[in-house]
Motif scaffolding. Structure first.
Motif, PDB file in Angstrom:
ATOM      1  N   LEU A 177       0.840  -1.187   0.000  1.00  0.00           N
ATOM      2  CA  LEU A 177       0.000   0.000   0.000  1.00  0.00           C
ATOM      3  C   LEU A 177       0.878   1.241   0.000  1.00  0.00           C
ATOM      4  O   LEU A 177       2.101   1.154  -0.006  1.00  0.00           O
ATOM      5  CB  LEU A 177      -0.914  -0.004   1.232  1.00  0.00           C
ATOM      6  CG  LEU A 177      -1.753  -1.263   1.469  1.00  0.00           C
ATOM      7  CD1 LEU A 177      -2.463  -1.181   2.812  1.00  0.00           C
ATOM      8  CD2 LEU A 177      -2.766  -1.455   0.344  1.00  0.00           C
ATOM      9  N   TRP A 178       0.252   2.391   0.027  1.00  0.00           N
ATOM     10  CA  TRP A 178       0.965   3.678   0.065  1.00  0.00           C
ATOM     11  C   TRP A 178       1.104   4.116   1.515  1.00  0.00           C
ATOM     12  O   TRP A 178       0.121   4.201   2.237  1.00  0.00           O
ATOM     13  CB  TRP A 178       0.182   4.717  -0.734  1.00  0.00           C
ATOM     14  CG  TRP A 178       0.787   6.083  -0.809  1.00  0.00           C
ATOM     15  CD1 TRP A 178       0.952   6.991   0.205  1.00  0.00           C
ATOM     16  CD2 TRP A 178       1.287   6.727  -1.995  1.00  0.00           C
ATOM     17  NE1 TRP A 178       1.523   8.139  -0.258  1.00  0.00           N
ATOM     18  CE2 TRP A 178       1.735   8.013  -1.615  1.00  0.00           C
ATOM     19  CE3 TRP A 178       1.387   6.346  -3.323  1.00  0.00           C
ATOM     20  CZ2 TRP A 178       2.284   8.920  -2.530  1.00  0.00           C
ATOM     21  CZ3 TRP A 178       1.935   7.242  -4.235  1.00  0.00           C
ATOM     22  CH2 TRP A 178       2.379   8.513  -3.837  1.00  0.00           C
ATOM     23  N   GLY A 191       8.459  -1.356   1.643  1.00  0.00           N
ATOM     24  CA  GLY A 191       9.532  -1.801   0.767  1.00  0.00           C
ATOM     25  C   GLY A 191       9.305  -1.558  -0.709  1.00  0.00           C
ATOM     26  O   GLY A 191      10.195  -1.823  -1.518  1.00  0.00           O
ATOM     27  N   TYR A 192       8.115  -1.014  -1.085  1.00  0.00           N
ATOM     28  CA  TYR A 192       7.803  -0.878  -2.502  1.00  0.00           C
ATOM     29  C   TYR A 192       7.100   0.456  -2.773  1.00  0.00           C
ATOM     30  O   TYR A 192       6.181   0.835  -2.064  1.00  0.00           O
ATOM     31  CB  TYR A 192       6.909  -2.020  -2.973  1.00  0.00           C
ATOM     32  CG  TYR A 192       7.539  -3.374  -2.760  1.00  0.00           C
ATOM     33  CD1 TYR A 192       8.463  -3.885  -3.667  1.00  0.00           C
ATOM     34  CD2 TYR A 192       7.230  -4.131  -1.629  1.00  0.00           C
ATOM     35  CE1 TYR A 192       9.055  -5.114  -3.464  1.00  0.00           C
ATOM     36  CE2 TYR A 192       7.819  -5.361  -1.418  1.00  0.00           C
ATOM     37  CZ  TYR A 192       8.734  -5.850  -2.346  1.00  0.00           C
ATOM     38  OH  TYR A 192       9.337  -7.070  -2.132  1.00  0.00           O
ATOM     39  N   VAL A 198       4.666 -10.866  -6.854  1.00  0.00           N
ATOM     40  CA  VAL A 198       3.544 -11.562  -6.228  1.00  0.00           C
ATOM     41  C   VAL A 198       4.072 -12.470  -5.113  1.00  0.00           C
ATOM     42  O   VAL A 198       5.139 -13.048  -5.221  1.00  0.00           O
ATOM     43  CB  VAL A 198       2.749 -12.380  -7.262  1.00  0.00           C
ATOM     44  CG1 VAL A 198       2.135 -11.461  -8.296  1.00  0.00           C
ATOM     45  CG2 VAL A 198       3.609 -13.433  -7.935  1.00  0.00           C
ATOM     46  N   GLY A 199       3.324 -12.529  -4.024  1.00  0.00           N
ATOM     47  CA  GLY A 199       3.738 -13.357  -2.904  1.00  0.00           C
ATOM     48  C   GLY A 199       4.747 -12.709  -1.980  1.00  0.00           C
ATOM     49  O   GLY A 199       5.326 -13.395  -1.138  1.00  0.00           O
ATOM     50  N   SER A 200       4.950 -11.396  -2.108  1.00  0.00           N
ATOM     51  CA  SER A 200       5.920 -10.716  -1.246  1.00  0.00           C
ATOM     52  C   SER A 200       5.414 -10.532   0.174  1.00  0.00           C
ATOM     53  O   SER A 200       6.208 -10.255   1.084  1.00  0.00           O
ATOM     54  CB  SER A 200       6.285  -9.343  -1.833  1.00  0.00           C
ATOM     55  OG  SER A 200       6.949  -9.476  -3.066  1.00  0.00           O
ATOM     56  N   PHE A 201       4.121 -10.655   0.374  1.00  0.00           N
ATOM     57  CA  PHE A 201       3.519 -10.459   1.691  1.00  0.00           C
ATOM     58  C   PHE A 201       2.819 -11.746   2.123  1.00  0.00           C
ATOM     59  O   PHE A 201       2.496 -12.587   1.294  1.00  0.00           O
ATOM     60  CB  PHE A 201       2.542  -9.281   1.649  1.00  0.00           C
ATOM     61  CG  PHE A 201       3.210  -7.967   1.358  1.00  0.00           C
ATOM     62  CD1 PHE A 201       3.649  -7.152   2.388  1.00  0.00           C
ATOM     63  CD2 PHE A 201       3.450  -7.569   0.049  1.00  0.00           C
ATOM     64  CE1 PHE A 201       4.293  -5.955   2.124  1.00  0.00           C
ATOM     65  CE2 PHE A 201       4.092  -6.376  -0.231  1.00  0.00           C
ATOM     66  CZ  PHE A 201       4.513  -5.565   0.811  1.00  0.00           C
TER      67      PHE A 201
END
Length: 303
Positions: A177-178, A191-192, A198-201
């Motif tokens: 999210l922001w 981190g982004y 996909v699958g980072s969380f």
């Protein structure tokens, strides 16, 4: 894919945006659903095998856009461009641009590319593109009820977010999210700044990744207000949301007859100060002819 047995759940919300209300009981049958959003790698294979050309790579037909500026009828897609200074939040044109040359291969416009993004969700896909991919892959787009049930993780009583009632429990970020003041300051504490692999969380209780955040996701339902009176409490609607295609047109532009589908899940551009739609019940209309840098999809299969 993951098999979901189906069941009854509380759909919608009476506590947030008006289009989410009224909350009501809904039931879906069992179905398979992708563990994560369709990636650039997988979409590239589809294009390689079929030669598919996306909507963003095709000039619009002037007949579909009466009165439009001809200079705008070129291959293009919608890209987020951060304003140089603080702006009001009522005019989305301050940060959204229809950018010629933006497409799934060039997610941030001409000069950008897919290097390092193979495992990120594919974006800049309009409805015709996701429908073509689904036909090639032998799947379908989820209904809104199926999608929301999947995002809820099977909880009979809904929580604020897909994982509970706290956005960052123990300070842990559970979705892309922001963080900061949208649209001018993104702290990227998760981190982004844009999409994430996909699958980072952590997955939800069903083992599904990125049901919240990263990118919005297409569903098969025509957009319209919740109308439980037209729904059956025992089962999912036989047709998307019970709304007709004609009812999905944007009343703000009556001269343009472009139908809209429901999109779900929020994206990396959702922030606490704007667009708090990083929740299972949240929903947005998406014109079928429009693609953006924060909209992707996943598929389902039904017995």
């Amino acid at each position: 894919m993951v098999w979901l047995p189906g069941g009854t759940f509380r759909m919608g919300s009476d506590a947030h945006y008006p289009e989410e209300a009224p909350a009501h009981q809904a039931r879906v049958g069992g179905f398979w659903i992708d563990r994560h959003q369709v990636t650039n790698r997988r979409f590239a294979e589809f294009v390689r095998q079929t030669g598919h050309v996306t909507v963003a790579e095709t000039a619009p037909d002037p007949a579909d856009y009466p009165g439009a500026d001809p200079s705008l009828l070129v291959p293009a897609s919608v890209v987020f461009v951060r304003p140089p200074r603080r702006v009001g939040l009522r005019d989305v044109r301050r940060w959204w641009q229809l950018m010629p040359g933006a497409d799934w291969r060039h997610p941030y416009g001409p000069g950008s590319g897919l290097h390092g993004l193979d495992d990120h969700p594919v974006v800049h896909v309009a409805w015709a593109d996701v429908a073509a991919y689904a036909a090639w892959a032998g799947g379908d787009l989820p209904t809104e009820a199926e999608w929301e049930y999947a995002a809820s993780g099977g909880a009979r009583e809904p929580t604020e977010f897909a994982w509970g009632d706290e956005l960052t429990p123990g300070g842990e970020h559970l979705a892309n999210l922001w963080q900061g003041e949208f649209p001018v300051l993104n702290l990227a504490a998760d981190g982004y700044e844009t999409t994430s692999p996909v699958g980072s969380f952590p997955p939800n209780a069903f083992g599904l990744s990125d049901m919240i955040g990263n990118v919005w996701e297409w569903t098969s339902d025509w957009y319209g207000l919740h109308d439980p009176a037209r729904q059956q409490a025992c089962c999912a609607p036989a047709r998307p949301r019970g709304n007709a295609e004609q009812a999905s047109y944007d009343p703000a532009t009556p001269e343009v007859r472009i139908p809209r589908r429901v999109s779900k899940g929020g994206s990396f551009l959702c922030a606490p100060n704007y667009c708090r739609r990083y929740r299972p019940a949240a929903r947005m209309p998406q014109a079928v002819d429009t693609s953006t840098c924060h909209l992707g999809f996943r598929l389902v299969n039904r017995p």
